[in-house]
Structures are given as C-alpha cells and as structure tokens.
Enzyme design. Structure first.
Site, mmCIF file in Angstrom:
data_model
loop_
_atom_site.group_PDB
_atom_site.id
_atom_site.type_symbol
_atom_site.label_atom_id
_atom_site.label_comp_id
_atom_site.label_asym_id
_atom_site.label_seq_id
_atom_site.Cartn_x
_atom_site.Cartn_y
_atom_site.Cartn_z
ATOM 1 N N GLU A 149 50.547 48.864 58.530
ATOM 2 C CA GLU A 149 51.563 48.801 59.577
ATOM 3 C C GLU A 149 51.363 49.951 60.568
ATOM 4 O O GLU A 149 51.433 49.759 61.790
ATOM 5 C CB GLU A 149 52.969 48.885 58.971
ATOM 6 N N TRP A 156 18.775 41.614 29.471
ATOM 7 C CA TRP A 156 19.045 40.659 30.542
ATOM 8 C C TRP A 156 18.505 39.282 30.210
ATOM 9 O O TRP A 156 17.346 38.978 30.466
ATOM 10 C CB TRP A 156 18.498 41.160 31.877
ATOM 11 N N ARG A 175 24.474 49.356 41.496
ATOM 12 C CA ARG A 175 23.236 49.521 42.252
ATOM 13 C C ARG A 175 22.915 48.293 43.108
ATOM 14 O O ARG A 175 23.208 47.160 42.726
ATOM 15 C CB ARG A 175 22.065 49.778 41.297
ATOM 16 N N THR A 223 31.846 44.299 20.013
ATOM 17 C CA THR A 223 32.977 44.861 19.250
ATOM 18 C C THR A 223 34.180 45.093 20.167
ATOM 19 O O THR A 223 35.305 44.684 19.858
ATOM 20 C CB THR A 223 32.575 46.200 18.589
#
Lengths: 393, 393
Positions: free
Chosen positions: A69, A189, A226, A290
């Site tokens: 505002e 991965w 990254r 876990t």
C-alpha cells in the site's frame, strides 16, 4: 469459489465488479513479483481512479522494504497523482500495526482513499484489524474479492501465521516402484536433470530446508539452492538438521550456503514451533525416509512434491517407512494440485486433504474466517477422492 | 524425424510436398478410425487428383473388411470418379499377398494410379513386396512420408509382426510409494474412478489381457472391458492366464467376457510366441507382481502404463518384486512417452529404451529398414536420459 462479486458490485465507490476484479488480478500479479521466502507475505496493491483506471500500483519487495500500500501511494506521488478519492485494491488486508513500517491502514486513511477492496483478511494477530480501523474512519472495506486466488498465493504464509508452524513441503524423488535408491545405496539422483533443476528452484523459494541428522551424516548434503551452471541462487534457505546425531565439523552443511540450525530433538511438533518462532514460513523437507515417515505419521506434511522417474528397481530403500497403515482406508491420502512433466520424470504436487490453515483460529477476523471456511469447503469438494468400496477388476 | 520431404518433393506426380503431407495426415486420421485391436493394421488411404485435391478416401475397418486402398478405390467409383491418374497416399505399404482380400498393389496397378506415397513399409513377410510390385509396373513409389507418425500409429502391430511376439503393455496401479495394496491386502483400487475408466478403455483396445495364475485364483478377476455404467464394450479381449495353477470352475474368468486361454507354463518367451502365433498383436498385462516381475526381469515389457495415486501406504505388497538390480545403473529404465492427469491420479506412459521393433529384420524392404533405423536413432536420442554420475545433493 467466492469471488466477492456481491460485495464488490455494491461497493459505494461506484466501480463495477469487473473493473475491481481486473484490478485485483493485477494486484495478485504484482504480489507474485515479490519474494516467496521471508517472514512477510507477498502483497500487491492497485489504486483506481473514480473512472476505474489505474493511477498507481505497488508491491512488497520483502522484509525491510515498504508494504504494498505504501509502495502504491509512493508510486502515485511520484507520478504527481493525488491518491485522495482513489479506490485501493489490495491482495491482503492492510496491516494495523507498527512494524518496520507504519500501519498501512493509517497511511490509506491519511491519503484519503474512498474505498478498499481486499482479497484475503490478515490472520496475523499482531497485524490484523486494518479493515476495522478503515471502517471506523468511515472508509468502506470489502473482503473476499478473488479470495481463492489470494489464499493460493499466500498458502504457506497463511498456514504459518494461523498455526505457528511452517508450511511443510515434503520432497520425494522415487522410481515408479517407490524406491529412493538401489540395494547398494546408489543413486542420489534417480530422477533427471530437469527434475533436479526444478527442485533447486523450489529450494530458492523456501525459508528453510530440513534433513534428518542421520541423512546429514551419511549423505553429507550441501542443501544449497543452485542454478543449472552450479552457481548459487541469491537467496539461500536456512539449513536445518533435525535429530540427535551431531553434524561433523567438516560437513558440507557447514560450508557455503544458508545458516545452519541443528535442532537435536525427536519432538517434531516442538521443532516446527521453534522454526515458526524464527519466522520460518515454508519448510522444505528433503529426507531421509526416517524423517519423512515421522512427519507423515504425525500428519505434519502439508504438501508433497513427488518427483517420479520411469524407472523400476524392484529392491532398495523406500521413500517412506511404516506409517502404521494396515488397511487401505487408513492410507495417507493427498489431493493432487498439479501434475508437471519434467523431461522423462513427472512432478506430482499434492496437498493434505484437511489443510490445517483452514481451521479458523481465535485471531481471525470475521471476514477472514468466512473466506477460510469457504476455501476449506471448496478444498474438501474439489480434491478429495470419494471413498470407494472394493470392486471387481 | 524423417518426414520424407526429399522423396515427396521430387515425386513425378507433380504434387508438392505440402499437399502430400496434408493428405498423409488425413490418411493417418482415417486409419485411426479403424479398430486398434485385431490381427490387421490400421491403415488409411487418400486419392488425390492431379490438382492435389482429394477425390476419394478409405480406411480399413478390421479383419474381413476391405483394405484401405480397396475402400478408397470403391469410394472413388461410388462418386463416379475414375481413379486413373490419381496419386495414392497410404499410411502403410500396399500389400502384395492374397489374403481374405486380393493384393492392394494389384488393385492400384489395375486402377491406373500415377504414383503412390507410403508412410511405413510393410514388415509383414507374407504381405511385403507391394512397393516393388508397383515399381515393376512402372508406378513410382515413395516410402517414409510422415514415417514417425505412421510408426507411432502402428507401434504394437509393427512390433508384433517384426518379432513374432505381441507388444506387451504392463499396467501398474500404485501408491506414490509403489504399493499395490495395504498390509491386509486391501484395496484392489488405490487409484480413482477416472484412472479406472481409462484402464477399461485400454482393455477395449487390446487383443488380450493376461494375469498370472496365482492372481487369477486369489483375486478372481473378470478381466472384461467395461464402460463407466458397468456395461461391456463391444470388443472383449482374449483373457489369458499364465502359470501352472488351474482356473477354478466357478471363476469369473469363465463367465461373460472374451474367450479364456490358459497357458500353463513359466516360459514367458514361449507363451508370448504362442500368443503371437494366435495373431495377438497387443497384450495388456495386469498382474500380479509375480508375472510383472518375471516379464520385467526378462526384458519383455514394451510399454508401461503406470497409474499413480497421491497416496502413501508405507507398507504392503509392492508392484514389482526383485529384478536382480543391485546398483542404480542396472535399473529398468523407460522413456516417458506421455503424462496424463486423471482426476487425482497421474498416468505415466513409458516405453522400452531400445524398442525391439526397431531392430531391422531380414524381411524388411530397404526403404522400411531405413525408416526403422531412423526411428530407432531418434528414439535413442529423444527418450533416453543421460547416464548421470552421482552428484552432491
């Protein structure tokens, strides 16, 4: 969806619902230009002249900078426009408190705006009351215009402010058979480059990333955000390690990146409240199994980011351990919000079926509680798969 | 992609590449009107006049009905058009054999067409040779126009004809953590209504559905293709039970639906060749995990249909058992072809990285083998995720 048409079309400022809705869409777009991370909500503001045309606009660029505002009023002044008699369209209820900046409600009153239209009421107990303050000054206020879009934009922030705990997004990266690694522990991965880039972009939008202390020890992750070229994003989230095992001196978590916070506890609710007290609004949990299992079992996961690769392993560690589910009716069910293909992988974004942020708290204003309840009702209708009886195949 | 531009633009029929491509797209669309199941390929044919305008068209409506070329010639005659001097644009090389109908190559020669443009060469050893026959009659033939689209349309059929085994689609319906049921065995349907309807529509498009004999005994499935209202689709696939356990007298598999075939063997390659000999082109495998695992371990799965629900179970039967994969590099990797959201669930369609149908066989014509090799090269480039080294997270 509550699009606030009723409130808007009867506004004493004489503007039409369509003009106000268009302005609110612009205000939402402005809000999205602000950072997703940080203690403050993303807010956008548009000032409309009596003819419905935009005379100024602004958005919040993050903690320590002017509120939306104030930014819009400053924009008006820099253009030589007198904000007196304009209509303010704001994505979040103007604040009523003295924080790093003065109360926006006061600024709007002083500027002499004719009316204020808000998407979402402010549930923040220290900031709420702006609508009341404005009304007490004789300025009509409507709350609820494009409320659903406003809630969606502020989902993690609203959750954190309402519950005192960060919004928890659990990231899973699995094979089609739910494995996170092969038998020998390879590979970090399973999913591909585009999924990896996406996950890093998410890191750059959250306040904190958490892993369990076992994962910190075994995987030695850096938990930095990254770019594809390996360079760091400007914003690096707080790195949080949950659990009793120590973080070794030479750990990557102690290297370049966001600050490190070790919470040596197994009390997840307490840990989340601790993070909430540190103004962590959005926490990304990246493992291991876990921690993921403990959060799921405690019903503390608000959103899932499941990156699934077209790969089958047949054996190896699973993404999630025993949840105490013995029959299908007890399964942890989520409502799919989005499905995105990322190269060969798919990202499924899914949310808790009963969002905690939809539970009205004592600090909510009447308008806000209505919007929240409507949103909750919508979520329940839209997202929840019906209970099915067993059927022959 | 080999779009055959070179061949097409130098065609002696004087038609432009763009006109021929447009006609081939129409021929492919016509082909799709035919049934996906059945021993015969889906084929479409368009006849173009010397000015490039369509004068007639046809497609194959399934075994026992006229081939696409015959249908197009009949369409021309019914319109009072002389097909002499027209250009035939056909999705598959015209056949050269006497089957239930006469050779299409002969029909086109007799009709006096000026040129023939084909998307995909016919690898069927009993039908191939049409292009040669046409050329011997002095009619120029190009093969390879929109070859990729043509191969895609005929994927299961081409695979079956080239390998002698049906194209195997493995269906999995799992939670996000790869479970097909909770600990107590519930539920047959983790996924929702839209996924279920989709799976039934797939059943109605294949030649056969297989389950293991253990699953047949325990689950007592009907394996019929049903509409949402419970009614049966017109086409009901052959129901195949693989394995040594008997199918009980009162089993649903013996009730209303497609014919039942029990192959009491564990030799999957032999079983698939048996089905290939019965002209089963596309086999849908629906479980259970034992059969799925055996097919995957033998590298006999050509396509995966993975229906994934936003549900976590943490325990219970997994979709796939031990594949002998111990390290990530040995994982069974597939190339994602399509991702579709179905309500709260997502369907991931993925294919073998080295499609068996891309291996040129002795029966292929020179043109066809070129197209197949190009397609294989494309598949390898497009779909295969690069091998990744382990990276820090």
């Amino acid at each position: 969806m509550n699009d606030g048409k009723d409130q808007a079309s009867i506004g004493p400022d004489g503007l039409q619902a369509a003009e106000l809705k268009k302005a609110m869409r612009r205000a939402l777009a402005l809000a999205r230009l602000g950072p997703a991370y940080g203690p403050n909500p993303r807010v956008g503001c548009v000032l409309l002249g009596p003819d419905g045309g935009t005379v100024a606009e602004g958005y919040h660029r993050g903690a320590g900078t002017p509120h939306a505002e104030a930014a819009a009023l400053a924009d008006a002044r820099s253009r030589g426009v007198d904000p007196r008699g304009t209509t303010a369209v704001v994505t979040l209820e103007p604040c009523a408190h003295h924080g790093r900046t003065g109360p926006c409600a006061d600024a709007l009153i002083e500027a002499g705006v004719a009316a204020v239209h808000v998407a979402v009421g402010d549930p923040n107990p220290v900031a709420t009351g702006g609508a009341t303050k404005l009304r007490d000054a004789g300025i009509p206020v409507s709350v609820g215009l494009l409320a659903h879009d406003g809630e969606e934009l502020l989902r993690p922030w609203l959750h954190a402010v309402r519950t005192g705990r960060p919004y928890v997004t659990l990231k899973l990266a699995t094979s089609l058979d739910g494995r996170v690694a092969a038998v020998d522990g390879t590979s970090r991965w399973i999913t591909g480059d585009r999924a990896r880039a996406h996950a890093h972009a998410v890191r750059a939008q959250v306040d904190a990333i958490a892993v369990g202390s076992g994962t910190a020890l075994v995987d030695d992750p850096s938990l930095t955000a990254r770019r594809a070229d390996g360079g760091l994003f400007e914003h690096q989230p707080l790195r949080v390690v949950l659990g009793r095992r120590a973080v070794p001196d030479g750990a990557r978590l102690r290297g370049t990146g966001g600050p490190l916070l070790h919470l040596p506890t197994h009390d997840l609710d307490a840990a989340l409240r601790d993070l909430g007290g540190r103004e962590v609004r959005h926490l990304l949990v990246e493992g291991g199994p876990t921690l993921a299992t403990a959060l799921l079992a405690a019903d503390l996961v608000d959103e899932l980011h499941a990156y699934v690769a077209p790969v089958l392993l047949g054996a190896g560690a699973t993404a999630v351990g025993d949840l105490g589910v013995t029959t299908i009716g007890e399964a942890a069910r989520f409502a799919t919000a989005d499905v995105t293909r990322l190269g060969d992988d798919v990202l499924l974004v899914a949310r808790r079926l009963k969002p905690a942020e939809a539970e009205p708290s004592q600090n909510q204003s009447a308008e806000d509680s209505t919007a929240a309840e409507q949103t909750a009702a919508l979520s329940a209708q839209d997202g929840r798969p019906g209970r099915r009886t067993q059927e022959e195949i």
